[in-house]
Design an enzyme around this catalytic site. Structure first.
Site, mmCIF file in Angstrom:
data_model
loop_
_atom_site.group_PDB
_atom_site.id
_atom_site.type_symbol
_atom_site.label_atom_id
_atom_site.label_comp_id
_atom_site.label_asym_id
_atom_site.label_seq_id
_atom_site.Cartn_x
_atom_site.Cartn_y
_atom_site.Cartn_z
ATOM 1 N N THR A 1 0.830 -1.209 0.000
ATOM 2 C CA THR A 1 0.000 0.000 0.000
ATOM 3 C C THR A 1 0.860 1.254 0.000
ATOM 4 O OG1 THR A 1 -1.654 -1.214 1.281
ATOM 5 C CG2 THR A 1 -1.889 1.179 1.185
ATOM 6 N N TYR B 1 -12.743 -3.291 -1.661
ATOM 7 C CA TYR B 1 -13.931 -2.751 -2.320
ATOM 8 C C TYR B 1 -15.033 -3.790 -2.520
ATOM 9 C CZ TYR B 1 -16.988 -0.084 -5.367
ATOM 10 O OH TYR B 1 -18.085 0.553 -5.893
ATOM 11 N N TYR C 1 -2.528 -10.151 4.842
ATOM 12 C CA TYR C 1 -2.493 -8.737 5.226
ATOM 13 C C TYR C 1 -3.919 -8.270 5.466
ATOM 14 C CZ TYR C 1 -1.446 -3.678 4.653
ATOM 15 O OH TYR C 1 -1.322 -2.320 4.813
ATOM 16 N N ARG D 1 -8.471 0.328 5.151
ATOM 17 C CA ARG D 1 -8.202 0.642 3.746
ATOM 18 C C ARG D 1 -9.030 -0.211 2.787
ATOM 19 N NH1 ARG D 1 -3.675 4.470 2.984
ATOM 20 N NH2 ARG D 1 -4.007 4.059 0.777
ATOM 21 N N LYS E 1 0.162 -9.939 8.567
ATOM 22 C CA LYS E 1 0.346 -8.543 8.949
ATOM 23 C C LYS E 1 -1.018 -8.059 9.423
ATOM 24 C CE LYS E 1 1.360 -3.938 7.064
ATOM 25 N NZ LYS E 1 1.709 -3.149 5.839
ATOM 26 N N ILE F 1 5.658 -4.422 10.180
ATOM 27 C CA ILE F 1 5.809 -3.952 8.805
ATOM 28 C C ILE F 1 5.441 -2.478 8.849
ATOM 29 C CG2 ILE F 1 5.048 -4.154 6.421
ATOM 30 C CD1 ILE F 1 4.703 -7.115 6.835
#
Length: 292
Positions: free
Chosen positions: A44, A107, A133, A138, A161, A203
Site C-alpha cells: 500500500t 472494495y 495482510y 483501507r 500482517k 511492517i
C-alpha cells in the site's frame, strides 16, 4: 527475515511520475545501512493501487536487483480479483523474493468463506511463503481470527500482517494457530505493544524515515528489553500518528524528501501533494524524533 523492522517501502518517482531508480537505490542503501530486516516492495505504501500490473512487477524486480542480496525483499501481490493476485504472485515464483504480502480483496467485500477461498487459491499456485495482510480501514474488509486460523493450516501461508490496531487480535489469533505462525503488526502506533503480546515485528511506514530507530526498537522489544524499546517508541510516537495526518503515503513520501532520501515526493493521482498543515505536522514529528 520475517521478524524485526520490515519497511513498507515507498516507491520513489521523478517529477513526471515515473519510477526513479536512483532514489530507489538510495532508499535501499539506507535500509541496508540502518538495520532494517526486510523490504516490502509495492505494498500500500508503495502505491500499488496506481501502478500498472506491468509496473508493479517491474518495481519489485528492480528492488531485487538493487538490493543485490543485501536485504530480503518481500513482494506485495495483493489484488481484489483472485486471478490477478495469482498472476502477480506467479511472476515472482523464481525471482528471488523471500515471500509475498497479500492484502485482503478491497472494495468488493467478500465473505469470510470468500477470503478463505481467495488466499487458498493463491497459495496453491506458488511455493513462496505467503503473509496475509488485514487492513480493514483501507479495504473495507476485515479478516476475522477464525478465518486466519483456517488459512494457517495451509503449508505456505506462514503469517499475517495485522493492521487493525486492535491488540486483542494478537491473543485471538495465537489461540488458533501454531506457535511458528508469524504475527506482524501493521500499525506503527501499536507495534511496540503488539510485540510485547507475542508479535515478532512490525511492517512499518515509520521505518521509511526512521530506519535505525525502528530497527533498534524492534530488536530491544524482541530481546525482552521493553523499557529501552519503549523509550525509543515514545520518541517516535508523533511520527507514528502524523505520518497518517493525510492518506498514506502522502506524508511519508514528503518526509523521505525532507530527509534527502528521495529526489521528489511526486505521487500519482488521485493522490495529491501534502498540504501545508500536513507538512508542518510531519516536520514537527521528525524534529521530535531527532531526525531533523
Amino acid at each position: 527475515m520475517f521478524t524485526g523492522s520490515i519497511v513498507a517501502l515507498v516507491t520513489p518517482m521523478d517529477e513526471n511520475g515515473n519510477v526513479c531508480r536512483t532514489s530507489l537505490k538510495k532508499l535501499i542503501d539506507y535500509h541496508v545501512a540502518n538495520g532494517t530486516s526486510a523490504i516490502v516492495s509495492v505494498g500500500t505504501t508503495g502505491e500499488s493501487a496506481t501502478l500498472s500490473h506491468e509496473e508493479h512487477g517491474d518495481v519489485v524486480m528492480m528492488t531485487l536487483e538493487l538490493a543485490d542480496g543485501r536485504i530480503p525483499v518481500i513482494a506485495g501481490t495483493g489484488a481484489n480479483a483472485t486471478a490477478e493476485a495469482i498472476s502477480l504472485t506467479k511472476r515472482f515464483n523464481d525471482s528471488g523474493v523471500v515471500g509475498c504480502l497479500t492484502v485482503t480483496p478491497y472494495y468488493n467485500r467478500p465473505t469470510q468463506e470468500g477470503l478463505f477461498q481467495h488466499f487458498k487459491a493463491i497459495a496453491e499456485h506458488t511455493d513462496l511463503p505467503q503473509i496475509l495482510y488485514n487492513v480493514p480501514s483501507r479495504t473495507g474488509c476485515d479478516m476475522l481470527p477464525e478465518t486466519v486460523g483456517r488459512l494457517a493450516e495451509i503449508k505456505n501461508i506462514v503469517g499475517i500482517k495485522e493492521a487493525t490496531g486492535n491488540l486483542s487480535r494478537v491473543h485471538q489469533i495465537k489461540e488458533l494457530v501454531s506457535d511458528d505462525f508469524i504475527l506482524l503488526s501493521g500499525d506503527d502506533a501499536t507495534g511496540m505493544d503488539f510485540m510485547q503480546l507475542g508479535g515478532v515485528g512490525v511492517i512499518s511506514v515509520t521505518a521509511n524515515v526512521a530506519a535505525r530507530e525502528m530497527a533498534d526498537m524492534c530488536r530491544l522489544a524482541l530481546a525482552g528489553q521493553f523499557a529501552e524499546a519503549r523509550a525509543i517508541n515514545q520518541r517516535l510516537m508523533p511520527l507514528h500518528t502524523k505520518l497518517f495526518v493525510e492518506p498514506n503515503p502522502i506524508p511519508v513520501k514528503w518526509g523521505c524528501k525532507a530527509l534527502g532520501l528521495v529526489a521528489t515526493d511526486t505521487l500519482r493521482l488521485p493522490m495529491t501533494p501534502i498540504t501545508d498543515h500536513g507538512r508542518e505536522a510531519v516536520t514537527a514529528a521528525l524534529k521530535h524524533a531527532g531526525l531533523l
